[in-house]
Design an enzyme around this catalytic site. Structure first.
Site, PDB file in Angstrom:
ATOM      1  N   ARG A  22       0.603  15.058  12.843  1.00 52.79           N
ATOM      2  CA  ARG A  22       1.390  14.539  11.706  1.00 52.79           C
ATOM      3  C   ARG A  22       1.751  15.715  10.793  1.00 52.79           C
ATOM      4  O   ARG A  22       1.168  15.892   9.732  1.00 52.79           O
ATOM      5  CB  ARG A  22       0.584  13.481  10.941  1.00 52.79           C
ATOM      6  CG  ARG A  22       0.282  12.261  11.772  1.00 52.79           C
ATOM      7  CD  ARG A  22      -0.514  11.228  10.998  1.00 52.79           C
ATOM      8  NE  ARG A  22       0.307  10.472  10.063  1.00 52.79           N
ATOM      9  CZ  ARG A  22      -0.180   9.544   9.236  1.00 52.79           C
ATOM     10  NH1 ARG A  22      -1.471   9.283   9.216  1.00 52.79           N
ATOM     11  NH2 ARG A  22       0.618   8.901   8.427  1.00 52.79           N
ATOM     12  N   PRO A  23       2.721  16.521  11.228  1.00 50.80           N
ATOM     13  CA  PRO A  23       3.069  17.709  10.435  1.00 50.80           C
ATOM     14  C   PRO A  23       3.703  17.341   9.095  1.00 50.80           C
ATOM     15  O   PRO A  23       4.172  16.216   8.916  1.00 50.80           O
ATOM     16  CB  PRO A  23       4.085  18.445  11.321  1.00 50.80           C
ATOM     17  CG  PRO A  23       4.625  17.418  12.251  1.00 50.80           C
ATOM     18  CD  PRO A  23       3.577  16.353  12.408  1.00 50.80           C
TER      19      PRO A  23
ATOM     20  N   ASP B 227       3.726   0.742  12.207  1.00 46.86           N
ATOM     21  CA  ASP B 227       2.470   0.207  11.659  1.00 46.86           C
ATOM     22  C   ASP B 227       2.139  -1.179  12.217  1.00 46.86           C
ATOM     23  O   ASP B 227       1.010  -1.648  12.068  1.00 46.86           O
ATOM     24  CB  ASP B 227       2.547   0.134  10.127  1.00 46.86           C
ATOM     25  CG  ASP B 227       2.682   1.517   9.515  1.00 46.86           C
ATOM     26  OD1 ASP B 227       2.324   2.497  10.182  1.00 46.86           O
ATOM     27  OD2 ASP B 227       3.163   1.603   8.374  1.00 46.86           O
TER      28      ASP B 227
ATOM     29  N   ASP C  13       5.983  19.691   7.792  1.00 48.84           N
ATOM     30  CA  ASP C  13       6.973  20.767   7.682  1.00 48.84           C
ATOM     31  C   ASP C  13       8.225  20.347   6.905  1.00 48.84           C
ATOM     32  O   ASP C  13       8.830  21.166   6.208  1.00 48.84           O
ATOM     33  CB  ASP C  13       7.359  21.266   9.086  1.00 48.84           C
ATOM     34  CG  ASP C  13       7.859  20.132   9.973  1.00 48.84           C
ATOM     35  OD1 ASP C  13       7.104  19.157  10.177  1.00 48.84           O
ATOM     36  OD2 ASP C  13       9.008  20.192  10.432  1.00 48.84           O
TER      37      ASP C  13
ATOM     38  N   CYS D 297      -5.194   8.468   8.530  1.00 48.15           N
ATOM     39  CA  CYS D 297      -5.373   7.987   9.897  1.00 48.15           C
ATOM     40  C   CYS D 297      -4.978   9.060  10.892  1.00 48.15           C
ATOM     41  O   CYS D 297      -3.953   9.717  10.738  1.00 48.15           O
ATOM     42  CB  CYS D 297      -4.503   6.755  10.129  1.00 48.15           C
ATOM     43  SG  CYS D 297      -5.132   5.302   9.292  1.00 48.15           S
TER      44      CYS D 297
ATOM     45  N   ARG E 276      -9.074   0.594   3.642  1.00 49.65           N
ATOM     46  CA  ARG E 276      -8.087   1.478   3.019  1.00 49.65           C
ATOM     47  C   ARG E 276      -6.776   0.739   2.774  1.00 49.65           C
ATOM     48  O   ARG E 276      -5.995   1.149   1.917  1.00 49.65           O
ATOM     49  CB  ARG E 276      -7.795   2.686   3.922  1.00 49.65           C
ATOM     50  CG  ARG E 276      -8.870   3.746   3.915  1.00 49.65           C
ATOM     51  CD  ARG E 276      -8.401   5.020   4.603  1.00 49.65           C
ATOM     52  NE  ARG E 276      -7.014   5.256   4.251  1.00 49.65           N
ATOM     53  CZ  ARG E 276      -6.067   5.614   5.112  1.00 49.65           C
ATOM     54  NH1 ARG E 276      -6.350   5.802   6.366  1.00 49.65           N
ATOM     55  NH2 ARG E 276      -4.830   5.806   4.707  1.00 49.65           N
TER      56      ARG E 276
ATOM     57  N   LYS F 197       0.834  -1.211   0.000  1.00 54.43           N
ATOM     58  CA  LYS F 197       0.000   0.000   0.000  1.00 54.43           C
ATOM     59  C   LYS F 197       0.868   1.259   0.000  1.00 54.43           C
ATOM     60  O   LYS F 197       0.631   2.182  -0.784  1.00 54.43           O
ATOM     61  CB  LYS F 197      -0.899   0.006   1.246  1.00 54.43           C
ATOM     62  CG  LYS F 197      -1.448   1.367   1.614  1.00 54.43           C
ATOM     63  CD  LYS F 197      -2.156   1.321   2.959  1.00 54.43           C
ATOM     64  CE  LYS F 197      -2.410   2.664   3.571  1.00 54.43           C
ATOM     65  NZ  LYS F 197      -1.264   3.304   4.220  1.00 54.43           N
ATOM     66  N   ASN F 198       1.870   1.298   0.879  1.00 55.22           N
ATOM     67  CA  ASN F 198       2.607   2.557   1.016  1.00 55.22           C
ATOM     68  C   ASN F 198       3.558   2.825  -0.152  1.00 55.22           C
ATOM     69  O   ASN F 198       4.058   3.938  -0.297  1.00 55.22           O
ATOM     70  CB  ASN F 198       3.314   2.622   2.375  1.00 55.22           C
ATOM     71  CG  ASN F 198       2.299   2.836   3.498  1.00 55.22           C
ATOM     72  OD1 ASN F 198       1.148   3.219   3.239  1.00 55.22           O
ATOM     73  ND2 ASN F 198       2.702   2.577   4.728  1.00 55.22           N
TER      74      ASN F 198
HETATM   75  N1  EPU Z   1       7.157  14.196  10.688  1.00 49.84           N
HETATM   76  C1  EPU Z   1       7.398  15.507  10.971  1.00 49.84           C
HETATM   77  N2  EPU Z   1       7.405  16.393   9.936  1.00 49.84           N
HETATM   78  C2  EPU Z   1       7.223  16.009   8.656  1.00 49.84           C
HETATM   79  C3  EPU Z   1       6.976  14.659   8.375  1.00 49.84           C
HETATM   80  C4  EPU Z   1       6.956  13.759   9.422  1.00 49.84           C
HETATM   81  O1  EPU Z   1       7.574  15.902  12.122  1.00 49.84           O
HETATM   82  O2  EPU Z   1       7.250  16.860   7.759  1.00 49.84           O
HETATM   83  C5  EPU Z   1       7.148  13.211  11.788  1.00 49.84           C
HETATM   84  C6  EPU Z   1       5.813  12.512  11.937  1.00 49.84           C
HETATM   85  O3  EPU Z   1       4.921  13.247  12.725  1.00 49.84           O
HETATM   86  C7  EPU Z   1       6.217  11.203  12.563  1.00 49.84           C
HETATM   87  C8  EPU Z   1       7.582  10.928  11.938  1.00 49.84           C
HETATM   88  O4  EPU Z   1       8.050  12.178  11.448  1.00 49.84           O
HETATM   89  O5  EPU Z   1       6.377  11.348  13.937  1.00 49.84           O
HETATM   90  C9  EPU Z   1       7.587   9.928  10.799  1.00 49.84           C
HETATM   91  O6  EPU Z   1       6.580  10.290   9.850  1.00 49.84           O
HETATM   92  P1  EPU Z   1       6.690   9.927   8.304  1.00 49.84           P
HETATM   93  O7  EPU Z   1       6.742  11.192   7.530  1.00 49.84           O
HETATM   94  O8  EPU Z   1       7.790   8.947   8.101  1.00 49.84           O
HETATM   95  O9  EPU Z   1       5.294   9.251   8.073  1.00 49.84           O
HETATM   96  P2  EPU Z   1       4.417   9.353   6.793  1.00 49.84           P
HETATM   97  O10 EPU Z   1       5.276   9.412   5.584  1.00 49.84           O
HETATM   98  O11 EPU Z   1       3.361  10.369   6.931  1.00 49.84           O
HETATM   99  C10 EPU Z   1       4.382   6.795   6.327  1.00 49.84           C
HETATM  100  C11 EPU Z   1       3.320   5.747   6.175  1.00 49.84           C
HETATM  101  C12 EPU Z   1       2.701   5.447   7.527  1.00 49.84           C
HETATM  102  C13 EPU Z   1       3.795   5.010   8.490  1.00 49.84           C
HETATM  103  C14 EPU Z   1       4.891   6.071   8.560  1.00 49.84           C
HETATM  104  C15 EPU Z   1       6.073   5.665   9.413  1.00 49.84           C
HETATM  105  C16 EPU Z   1       2.504   6.225   3.973  1.00 49.84           C
HETATM  106  C17 EPU Z   1       1.410   6.720   3.134  1.00 49.84           C
HETATM  107  N3  EPU Z   1       2.298   6.240   5.284  1.00 49.84           N
HETATM  108  O12 EPU Z   1       3.695   7.942   6.824  1.00 49.84           O
HETATM  109  O13 EPU Z   1       1.817   4.369   7.294  1.00 49.84           O
HETATM  110  O14 EPU Z   1       3.234   4.829   9.757  1.00 49.84           O
HETATM  111  O15 EPU Z   1       5.386   6.345   7.235  1.00 49.84           O
HETATM  112  O16 EPU Z   1       6.651   4.515   8.924  1.00 49.84           O
HETATM  113  O17 EPU Z   1       3.528   5.771   3.479  1.00 49.84           O
HETATM  114  C18 EPU Z   1      -0.031   2.994   7.714  1.00 49.84           C
HETATM  115  O18 EPU Z   1       0.301   2.352   6.706  1.00 49.84           O
HETATM  116  O19 EPU Z   1      -0.903   2.606   8.537  1.00 49.84           O
HETATM  117  C19 EPU Z   1       0.636   4.272   7.984  1.00 49.84           C
HETATM  118  C20 EPU Z   1       0.148   5.177   8.825  1.00 49.84           C
END
Ligand code: EPU
Length: 428
Positions: free
Chosen positions: A121-122, A304, A124, A116, A396, A22-23
């Site tokens: 979940r910023p 996850d 930035d 979710c 999803r 999925k991701n």
């Molecule tokens: N974060 C920041 N700033 C940013 C981006 C992230 O502070 O600009 C923080 C987040 O708040 C979090 C950490 O960095 O604490 C890691 O977040 P990441 O950006 O890696 O997460 P994501 O890309 O939004 C993806 C997966 C998630 C999975 C996370 C961590 C996708 C679409 N989603 O999210 O998958 O939990 O990586 O591995 O790829 C799921 O599949 O259930 C799911 C939530």
């Protein structure tokens, strides 16, 4: 609206096939925008996030054909139309439309992503990257507007290791002028999968899978064909279910290397696991030992899988501590597990799980995708029937969940909610 009914207590026996990740899928579909001709993506999971992204591409002029596992995207008629509202808000991965549209058209307008609710979940770090490449980024009435005269390669250090920011910056940088270096990049297999697609399109990317990625911008990207890697989180969920109730479960179409941290923890609990090529066999685990787990960025233990493994640990002997360092508020499943008889206390970013709980079927609600997976694992172990609502979250991310569980001998089925139940779900 439906609910998932699970009659617990039946051993799992048989084999299942893991779907595409999925991701990866949710990034690969937007990445197709960057191409100048047809992109076909194979081994797509049949999940609602994939359908949503395909329709977003159609909304902006893309021509998409999709037969369930193979999607063909002709991006030639796509225009940089703003997408401030509607479906973009239903999934977090719609943020990949920002990087892809910026990379292709030097502008984009996308509503702030939903998905979710796991606490703050910023984005930035995504924005820091886009700005470093030369984009002006503004937040106007809940939508992010990105505009650039031109994109120029830059050195970008991520303050937080982020999957989304790493991929999004890659998408924007592949057509920028000159070299972009992403430092402190994330290393998840899905990032490598996206870089593989981009490279097949003609992008020049080095270092994916390490914490420094170098991208040399190119002028044009062509279409290509790509096959998605197996979903390590779906595989991990079934591994956990097999550890909970398995007699002899074969999990096919996996990459064992992607599952090392989970295998290590399950083996520490006493789970009997063997791998051979792309297959894993999980045997009976009569008694499980408690373990402590800390979620970390890849190759550490995946956040996850934190929720499903928490459900499994209610069966273990002794007390386990599960700490989520990635999403510190990802504990909404705990209240629901308690309804089923689990003894779990949340302290800060940790869940303390007292094992040997005798779980009972109950009416519970999935608050997010992996919370739903945790409830399914608990329901398989529980005595009696569990009714799980909030299936839109599970749908999803898990293809054919019931069929796969049925193939393993579980007793699961869906039922329509009554009007009264719909009211209760909406008000809870
Ligand atoms: N974060 C920041 N700033 C940013 C981006 C992230 O502070 O600009 C923080 C987040 O708040 C979090 C950490 O960095 O604490 C890691 O977040 P990441 O950006 O890696 O997460 P994501 O890309 O939004 C993806 C997966 C998630 C999975 C996370 C961590 C996708 C679409 N989603 O999210 O998958 O939990 O990586 O591995 O790829 C799921 O599949 O259930 C799911 C939530």
């Amino acid at each position: 609206m439906e609910k998932l009914m699970v009659e617990g207590g039946h051993p799992l026996y048989g084999s299942i096939h893991i779907s595409g990740a999925k991701n990866s899928a949710v990034a690969l579909i937007p990445a197709a925008i960057l191409a100048d001709s047809n992109v076909s993506i194979e081994n797509l999971p049949k999940i609602s996030d994939v359908e949503t992204l395909a329709s977003l591409l159609e909304d902006i002029g893309g021509s998409v054909t999709y037969d369930g596992t193979l999607m063909s995207i002709d991006p030639r008629s796509i225009i940089p139309m703003p997408l401030p509202n509607g479906r973009v808000k239903t999934l977090r991965a719609s943020y990949y439309m920002m990087g892809a549209m910026l990379g292709k058209f030097k502008r984009a307008a996308i509503g702030l992503p939903g998905g979710c609710n796991l606490g703050p979940r910023p984005i930035d770090q995504h924005i820091k990257g886009f700005e470093a490449l030369g984009a002006k980024v503004t937040n106007e009435h809940g939508a992010i507007y990105l505009r650039a005269e031109k994109l120029t390669g830059a050195r970008i250090y991520l303050d937080v290791v982020s999957v989304g920011a790493t991929i999004n910056i890659m998408l924007a940088a592949v057509k920028a002028e000159g070299r972009t270096t992403i430092e402190n990049a994330a290393k998840e297999p899905e990032i490598i999968d996206v870089a593989t697609l981009l490279t097949s399109m003609g992008a020049k990317i080095k270092g994916v899978g390490t914490n420094v990625i170098r991208i040399d911008g190119v002028k044009e990207l062509n279409g290509c064909a790509h096959s998605i890697i197996p979903d390590r989180i779906e595989a991990g969920t079934y591994m956990i279910a097999a550890a909970a109730m398995g007699k002899e479960v074969l999990i096919n179409n996996i990459i064992p290397d992607h599952l090392e941290s989970l295998m290590a923890k399950l083996r520490e609990m006493g789970v009997n696991i063997e791998t051979k090529d792309e297959q894993m066999r999980i045997g009976t685990s009569p008694e499980l030992a408690s373990v402590d787990i800390k979620t970390l960025v890849y190759p550490g233990f995946a956040t996850d899988l934190q929720q499903p493994v928490t459900a499994l640990l209610t069966r273990a002997q002794g007390t386990s501590v599960v700490t989520d360092t990635i999403y510190t508020a990802r504990f909404k499943h705990v209240d629901e597990l308690r309804r089923m008889g689990a003894e779990i206390k949340v302290e800060g970013r940790s869940a303390l799980i007292h094992g040997k709980a005798s779980l009972q079927g109950a009416k519970v609600k999935a608050s997010d995708l992996r919370a739903g997976a945790a409830l399914v694992v608990a329901a398989l172990m529980a005595e009696g029937v569990t009714e799980i609502t909030g299936l839109e979250h599970i749908d999803r991310g898990y293809e054919d969940l019931e069929d796969k569980l049925l193939a393993l001998g579980a007793r699961v089925w869906r039922e329509e909610l009554t009007t009264e139940e719909i009211d209760q779900v909406k008000s809870s």
